[in-house]
Design a protein around this motif. Structure first.
Motif, PDB file in Angstrom:
ATOM      1  N   TYR A 186      -3.306   3.776  -1.375  1.00 42.26           N
ATOM      2  CA  TYR A 186      -3.472   3.224  -2.718  1.00 42.26           C
ATOM      3  C   TYR A 186      -2.888   1.824  -2.749  1.00 42.26           C
ATOM      4  CZ  TYR A 186      -4.224   8.067  -4.225  1.00 42.26           C
ATOM      5  OH  TYR A 186      -4.700   9.340  -4.385  1.00 42.26           O
ATOM      6  N   SER A 187      -3.649   0.863  -3.233  1.00 44.47           N
ATOM      7  CA  SER A 187      -3.186  -0.505  -3.379  1.00 44.47           C
ATOM      8  C   SER A 187      -2.277  -0.616  -4.600  1.00 44.47           C
ATOM      9  CB  SER A 187      -4.395  -1.432  -3.553  1.00 44.47           C
ATOM     10  OG  SER A 187      -4.018  -2.656  -4.120  1.00 44.47           O
ATOM     11  N   ALA A 188      -1.135  -1.257  -4.428  1.00 45.79           N
ATOM     12  CA  ALA A 188      -0.215  -1.458  -5.560  1.00 45.79           C
ATOM     13  C   ALA A 188      -0.904  -2.229  -6.683  1.00 45.79           C
ATOM     14  CB  ALA A 188       1.038  -2.189  -5.097  1.00 45.79           C
ATOM     15  N   LEU A 189      -1.747  -3.194  -6.339  1.00 41.52           N
ATOM     16  CA  LEU A 189      -2.471  -3.956  -7.365  1.00 41.52           C
ATOM     17  C   LEU A 189      -3.413  -3.056  -8.154  1.00 41.52           C
ATOM     18  CD1 LEU A 189      -3.355  -7.170  -5.307  1.00 41.52           C
ATOM     19  CD2 LEU A 189      -1.562  -6.899  -7.042  1.00 41.52           C
ATOM     20  N   ASP A 190      -4.144  -2.171  -7.457  1.00 46.49           N
ATOM     21  CA  ASP A 190      -5.051  -1.244  -8.138  1.00 46.49           C
ATOM     22  C   ASP A 190      -4.289  -0.268  -9.021  1.00 46.49           C
ATOM     23  OD1 ASP A 190      -7.327  -2.329  -7.014  1.00 46.49           O
ATOM     24  OD2 ASP A 190      -7.466  -0.820  -5.420  1.00 46.49           O
ATOM     25  N   VAL A 191      -3.164   0.225  -8.521  1.00 41.40           N
ATOM     26  CA  VAL A 191      -2.369   1.185  -9.288  1.00 41.40           C
ATOM     27  C   VAL A 191      -1.839   0.523 -10.551  1.00 41.40           C
ATOM     28  CG1 VAL A 191      -0.269   2.590  -9.299  1.00 41.40           C
ATOM     29  CG2 VAL A 191      -1.765   2.581  -7.280  1.00 41.40           C
ATOM     30  N   GLU A 192      -1.346  -0.711 -10.429  1.00 37.54           N
ATOM     31  CA  GLU A 192      -0.836  -1.423 -11.594  1.00 37.54           C
ATOM     32  C   GLU A 192      -1.942  -1.639 -12.626  1.00 37.54           C
ATOM     33  OE1 GLU A 192       1.488  -5.556 -12.726  1.00 37.54           O
ATOM     34  OE2 GLU A 192       1.405  -4.912 -10.645  1.00 37.54           O
ATOM     35  N   GLU A 193      -3.124  -2.039 -12.170  1.00 37.00           N
ATOM     36  CA  GLU A 193      -4.258  -2.249 -13.081  1.00 37.00           C
ATOM     37  C   GLU A 193      -4.659  -0.934 -13.755  1.00 37.00           C
ATOM     38  OE1 GLU A 193      -8.873  -3.379 -12.472  1.00 37.00           O
ATOM     39  OE2 GLU A 193      -7.434  -4.769 -11.579  1.00 37.00           O
ATOM     40  N   ALA A 198       2.083  15.377  -5.359  1.00 37.30           N
ATOM     41  CA  ALA A 198       1.011  14.851  -4.511  1.00 37.30           C
ATOM     42  C   ALA A 198      -0.284  15.617  -4.767  1.00 37.30           C
ATOM     43  CB  ALA A 198       1.409  14.918  -3.039  1.00 37.30           C
ATOM     44  N   SER A 199      -0.175  16.892  -5.107  1.00 29.72           N
ATOM     45  CA  SER A 199      -1.371  17.693  -5.389  1.00 29.72           C
ATOM     46  C   SER A 199      -2.123  17.167  -6.616  1.00 29.72           C
ATOM     47  CB  SER A 199      -1.010  19.165  -5.574  1.00 29.72           C
ATOM     48  OG  SER A 199      -0.165  19.335  -6.693  1.00 29.72           O
ATOM     49  N   THR A 200      -1.411  16.547  -7.538  1.00 34.57           N
ATOM     50  CA  THR A 200      -2.064  15.944  -8.710  1.00 34.57           C
ATOM     51  C   THR A 200      -2.962  14.802  -8.264  1.00 34.57           C
ATOM     52  OG1 THR A 200      -0.243  16.568 -10.155  1.00 34.57           O
ATOM     53  CG2 THR A 200      -1.651  14.755 -10.912  1.00 34.57           C
ATOM     54  N   LEU A 201      -2.453  13.938  -7.384  1.00 36.94           N
ATOM     55  CA  LEU A 201      -3.276  12.840  -6.878  1.00 36.94           C
ATOM     56  C   LEU A 201      -4.480  13.378  -6.108  1.00 36.94           C
ATOM     57  CD1 LEU A 201      -0.514  10.348  -5.704  1.00 36.94           C
ATOM     58  CD2 LEU A 201      -2.030  10.106  -7.665  1.00 36.94           C
ATOM     59  N   ARG A 202      -4.278  14.407  -5.316  1.00 39.56           N
ATOM     60  CA  ARG A 202      -5.396  15.011  -4.566  1.00 39.56           C
ATOM     61  C   ARG A 202      -6.436  15.585  -5.534  1.00 39.56           C
ATOM     62  NH1 ARG A 202      -0.997  17.303  -1.785  1.00 39.56           N
ATOM     63  NH2 ARG A 202      -0.463  15.993  -0.011  1.00 39.56           N
ATOM     64  N   ARG A 203      -5.980  16.235  -6.589  1.00 40.36           N
ATOM     65  CA  ARG A 203      -6.900  16.802  -7.585  1.00 40.36           C
ATOM     66  C   ARG A 203      -7.685  15.689  -8.282  1.00 40.36           C
ATOM     67  NH1 ARG A 203      -3.385  19.498 -10.175  1.00 40.36           N
ATOM     68  NH2 ARG A 203      -3.151  18.154 -11.966  1.00 40.36           N
ATOM     69  N   TRP A 204      -7.010  14.586  -8.629  1.00 36.76           N
ATOM     70  CA  TRP A 204      -7.698  13.467  -9.262  1.00 36.76           C
ATOM     71  C   TRP A 204      -8.764  12.885  -8.334  1.00 36.76           C
ATOM     72  CZ3 TRP A 204      -2.813  10.441 -11.280  1.00 36.76           C
ATOM     73  CH2 TRP A 204      -2.304  11.091 -12.409  1.00 36.76           C
ATOM     74  N   TRP A 259       0.847  -1.193   0.000  1.00 35.84           N
ATOM     75  CA  TRP A 259       0.000   0.000   0.000  1.00 35.84           C
ATOM     76  C   TRP A 259       0.881   1.241   0.000  1.00 35.84           C
ATOM     77  CZ3 TRP A 259      -5.295   0.088  -0.302  1.00 35.84           C
ATOM     78  CH2 TRP A 259      -5.922  -1.160  -0.224  1.00 35.84           C
ATOM     79  N   TYR A 260       0.437   2.266  -0.739  1.00 37.52           N
ATOM     80  CA  TYR A 260       1.180   3.510  -0.847  1.00 37.52           C
ATOM     81  C   TYR A 260       0.377   4.663  -0.249  1.00 37.52           C
ATOM     82  CZ  TYR A 260       3.928   1.101  -4.437  1.00 37.52           C
ATOM     83  OH  TYR A 260       4.728   0.232  -5.113  1.00 37.52           O
ATOM     84  N   SER A 261       1.076   5.561   0.417  1.00 41.81           N
ATOM     85  CA  SER A 261       0.464   6.821   0.830  1.00 41.81           C
ATOM     86  C   SER A 261       0.428   7.727  -0.400  1.00 41.81           C
ATOM     87  CB  SER A 261       1.291   7.471   1.939  1.00 41.81           C
ATOM     88  OG  SER A 261       2.543   7.880   1.411  1.00 41.81           O
ATOM     89  N   THR A 262      -0.238   8.858  -0.274  1.00 41.33           N
ATOM     90  CA  THR A 262      -0.287   9.808  -1.389  1.00 41.33           C
ATOM     91  C   THR A 262       1.114  10.253  -1.793  1.00 41.33           C
ATOM     92  OG1 THR A 262      -2.490  10.572  -0.748  1.00 41.33           O
ATOM     93  CG2 THR A 262      -1.184  12.057  -2.125  1.00 41.33           C
ATOM     94  N   SER A 263       1.942  10.591  -0.806  1.00 41.93           N
ATOM     95  CA  SER A 263       3.290  11.069  -1.146  1.00 41.93           C
ATOM     96  C   SER A 263       4.151   9.963  -1.738  1.00 41.93           C
ATOM     97  CB  SER A 263       3.966  11.692   0.073  1.00 41.93           C
ATOM     98  OG  SER A 263       4.048  10.761   1.122  1.00 41.93           O
ATOM     99  N   PRO A 323     -16.410  13.236 -12.030  1.00 38.33           N
ATOM    100  CA  PRO A 323     -16.186  12.055 -11.187  1.00 38.33           C
ATOM    101  C   PRO A 323     -14.696  11.909 -10.845  1.00 38.33           C
ATOM    102  CG  PRO A 323     -16.441  11.357 -13.463  1.00 38.33           C
ATOM    103  CD  PRO A 323     -16.658  12.864 -13.427  1.00 38.33           C
ATOM    104  N   PRO A 324     -14.409  11.145  -9.784  1.00 41.37           N
ATOM    105  CA  PRO A 324     -12.999  10.944  -9.402  1.00 41.37           C
ATOM    106  C   PRO A 324     -12.194  10.348 -10.547  1.00 41.37           C
ATOM    107  CG  PRO A 324     -14.453  10.166  -7.678  1.00 41.37           C
ATOM    108  CD  PRO A 324     -15.319  10.480  -8.868  1.00 41.37           C
ATOM    109  N   GLN A 325     -10.939  10.755 -10.634  1.00 43.50           N
ATOM    110  CA  GLN A 325     -10.027  10.250 -11.655  1.00 43.50           C
ATOM    111  C   GLN A 325      -8.860   9.565 -10.961  1.00 43.50           C
ATOM    112  OE1 GLN A 325      -8.919  13.768 -13.789  1.00 43.50           O
ATOM    113  NE2 GLN A 325     -10.965  14.121 -14.580  1.00 43.50           N
ATOM    114  N   GLY A 326      -7.926   9.072 -11.756  1.00 45.98           N
ATOM    115  CA  GLY A 326      -6.732   8.463 -11.187  1.00 45.98           C
ATOM    116  C   GLY A 326      -6.996   7.061 -10.667  1.00 45.98           C
ATOM    117  N   PRO A 327      -5.987   6.492 -10.004  1.00 42.86           N
ATOM    118  CA  PRO A 327      -6.120   5.121  -9.506  1.00 42.86           C
ATOM    119  C   PRO A 327      -7.097   5.047  -8.336  1.00 42.86           C
ATOM    120  CG  PRO A 327      -4.012   6.068  -8.836  1.00 42.86           C
ATOM    121  CD  PRO A 327      -4.666   7.058  -9.742  1.00 42.86           C
ATOM    122  N   PRO A 328      -7.713   3.878  -8.136  1.00 38.80           N
ATOM    123  CA  PRO A 328      -8.601   3.689  -6.985  1.00 38.80           C
ATOM    124  C   PRO A 328      -7.849   3.946  -5.681  1.00 38.80           C
ATOM    125  CG  PRO A 328      -8.809   1.846  -8.512  1.00 38.80           C
ATOM    126  CD  PRO A 328      -7.630   2.668  -8.963  1.00 38.80           C
TER     127      PRO A 328
END
Length: 81
Positions: A61-68, A34-40, A20-24, A45-50
């Motif tokens: 953020y789950s590494a599996l979700d980010v990879e997908e 990190a502000s890009t992830l916050r904006r997403w 699992w990853y933190s935002t930073s 609707p929400p954007q970016g990884p789950p």
């Protein structure tokens, strides 16, 4: 009385054994601010990884979700025949 465990009978969920990853941390991996992830996350609707809101201030953020998510956003150029 049994104590609470994350996994029963030695069987661990992939969700809990996943990285699992933190935002930073994720921002550093993706080479974005990190502000890009916050904006997403806050876009409608929400954007970016789950993501998972662990608390009001902790987002993970789950590494599996980010990879997908990365695979789903891949662009593969096609050659002209």
């Amino acid at each position: 009385m049994r104590t609470a465990k994350c996994a029963q009978d030695g069987i661990r969920s992939p969700l809990l054994t996943n990285t699992w990853y933190s935002t930073s941390d994720l921002a550093a991996c993706l080479r974005v601010n990190a502000s890009t992830l916050r904006r997403w996350r806050t876009a409608q609707p929400p954007q970016g990884p789950p993501f998972v809101s662990v608390s009001e201030r902790v987002i993970m953020y789950s590494a599996l979700d980010v990879e997908e998510w990365l695979h789903s956003h891949r662009t593969v150029p096609h050659r002209e025949a």
